[in-house]
Design a protein around this motif. Sequence first.
Motif, short mmCIF file in Angstrom:
data_model
loop_
_atom_site.label_atom_id
_atom_site.label_comp_id
_atom_site.label_asym_id
_atom_site.label_seq_id
_atom_site.Cartn_x
_atom_site.Cartn_y
_atom_site.Cartn_z
N VAL A 130 0.85 -1.20 0.00
CA VAL A 130 0.00 0.00 0.00
C VAL A 130 0.88 1.25 0.00
CG1 VAL A 130 -1.86 -1.21 1.18
CG2 VAL A 130 -0.18 0.06 2.53
N GLN A 131 0.25 2.39 -0.23
CA GLN A 131 0.95 3.67 -0.23
C GLN A 131 1.25 4.13 1.20
OE1 GLN A 131 1.95 5.17 -3.00
NE2 GLN A 131 0.86 3.88 -4.47
N ARG A 132 2.22 5.02 1.32
CA ARG A 132 2.52 5.59 2.64
C ARG A 132 1.29 6.28 3.21
NH1 ARG A 132 3.60 10.28 5.22
NH2 ARG A 132 2.86 11.43 3.40
N PRO A 133 0.97 6.04 4.48
CA PRO A 133 -0.18 6.70 5.08
C PRO A 133 -0.02 8.22 5.05
CG PRO A 133 0.57 4.89 6.46
CD PRO A 133 1.61 5.08 5.41
N GLU A 134 -0.99 8.91 4.48
CA GLU A 134 -0.87 10.36 4.32
C GLU A 134 -0.83 11.09 5.66
OE1 GLU A 134 -3.98 11.75 1.82
OE2 GLU A 134 -3.24 10.71 0.02
N LYS A 135 -1.46 10.53 6.68
CA LYS A 135 -1.54 11.21 7.97
C LYS A 135 -0.35 10.90 8.89
CE LYS A 135 -6.59 11.49 7.98
NZ LYS A 135 -7.84 11.16 8.72
N LEU A 136 0.60 10.14 8.40
CA LEU A 136 1.77 9.84 9.22
C LEU A 136 2.64 11.08 9.37
CD1 LEU A 136 3.47 7.67 10.67
CD2 LEU A 136 4.63 7.26 8.46
N TRP A 150 3.75 0.12 14.01
CA TRP A 150 2.47 0.15 13.31
C TRP A 150 1.78 1.49 13.54
CZ3 TRP A 150 0.90 -3.91 10.25
CH2 TRP A 150 1.56 -5.14 10.43
N PHE A 151 1.19 2.02 12.45
CA PHE A 151 0.45 3.28 12.51
C PHE A 151 -1.04 2.97 12.33
CE2 PHE A 151 -1.17 7.08 10.09
CZ PHE A 151 -1.24 7.93 11.19
N GLY A 160 -13.47 -3.25 14.19
CA GLY A 160 -12.05 -3.55 14.31
C GLY A 160 -11.18 -2.35 14.02
N GLN A 161 -9.89 -2.61 13.77
CA GLN A 161 -8.92 -1.54 13.54
C GLN A 161 -8.00 -1.91 12.38
OE1 GLN A 161 -7.23 -1.37 17.54
NE2 GLN A 161 -8.32 0.55 17.94
N ALA A 162 -7.54 -0.87 11.67
CA ALA A 162 -6.61 -1.04 10.56
C ALA A 162 -5.28 -0.39 10.90
CB ALA A 162 -7.18 -0.43 9.29
N TYR A 163 -4.19 -1.10 10.60
CA TYR A 163 -2.84 -0.61 10.86
C TYR A 163 -2.00 -0.74 9.59
CZ TYR A 163 -4.05 -1.31 15.83
OH TYR A 163 -4.64 -1.28 17.06
N VAL A 164 -0.95 0.08 9.51
CA VAL A 164 0.03 -0.03 8.44
C VAL A 164 1.41 -0.07 9.09
CG1 VAL A 164 1.08 1.05 6.41
CG2 VAL A 164 -1.41 1.13 6.72
N SER A 165 2.22 -1.07 8.70
CA SER A 165 3.60 -1.12 9.19
C SER A 165 4.40 -0.07 8.43
CB SER A 165 4.20 -2.51 8.96
OG SER A 165 4.21 -2.84 7.58
N VAL A 166 5.14 0.79 9.17
CA VAL A 166 5.74 1.96 8.55
C VAL A 166 7.27 1.98 8.58
CG1 VAL A 166 3.72 3.42 8.86
CG2 VAL A 166 5.42 3.25 10.71
N ASP A 167 7.89 0.96 9.16
CA ASP A 167 9.36 0.99 9.24
C ASP A 167 10.01 -0.11 8.41
OD1 ASP A 167 8.54 -1.10 10.81
OD2 ASP A 167 9.79 -0.61 12.54
N PRO A 200 13.69 3.77 7.06
CA PRO A 200 13.35 4.86 7.97
C PRO A 200 11.91 5.32 7.78
CG PRO A 200 14.67 5.67 6.15
CD PRO A 200 14.68 4.18 6.03
N LEU A 201 11.38 5.93 8.82
CA LEU A 201 10.02 6.46 8.72
C LEU A 201 9.99 7.59 7.69
CD1 LEU A 201 9.05 6.60 12.51
CD2 LEU A 201 8.57 4.78 10.85
N ASP A 202 8.96 7.57 6.86
CA ASP A 202 8.81 8.57 5.81
C ASP A 202 7.61 9.44 6.17
OD1 ASP A 202 8.53 10.10 3.55
OD2 ASP A 202 8.28 8.42 2.15
N PHE A 203 7.89 10.72 6.49
CA PHE A 203 6.82 11.62 6.88
C PHE A 203 6.34 12.49 5.71
CE2 PHE A 203 9.37 10.94 10.78
CZ PHE A 203 8.41 10.23 11.50
#
Length: 205
Positions: A130-136, A150-151, A160-167, A200-203
Amino acid sequence: MSDVPEKPSDDEKDATTAPEPSAETPVTDTAVADPEDTRWSPALIATMITVPVLVIAGFIAFAALKYSGSDTPQTPIDSYATGGPGADRCAEFIAKLPAQLGDFNDKTIDDTTVRWRKEGSDPLVLKCGVQRPEKLEPTSALQVINPIQWFLTDSRDDAGQAYVSVDHRPYIAVWVPLRAGNAPITDLSALIADNLTAAPLDFGD
């Protein structure tokens, strides 16, 4: 001299023997049907052909919708765009995913989306690349699980809940249904750490 009745003449015979029309027997004209009058019009024929075709087409469409998996519950991550960084590694990563995660099994794969099912629960869903989460953002709260960060991208109180691994790359989105427990995302975190590349985390700067 005796009276001898005279023999009736031929004309008189015809007059006395000819039947008279009866008032109770109507005289009717019998019409002969024209064969051309029994032919169906082109419009009627077209209608008789079209109606069954429409009925059959409707049945086929209904059956296709019913048995095409359309009854699978949709989750927020089903709408997440793919093609993010490292997405070319998704096929290799998906091939290493286990048949069971926690109490969820019956794994199915649809391109980059994987589902595990459990009776009485919505499915556990993973979507790779998936694409980088825009709100990160640098101030975003992250949850660290074994040891992936996880974000939280979506939350539904009753679902439930949705998460994206970001590292790590590619980005992995996971939908964890209500009452799924910690085992599924813990096991997925270990698989991500072992098989994907740390990044690395991409903001989005």
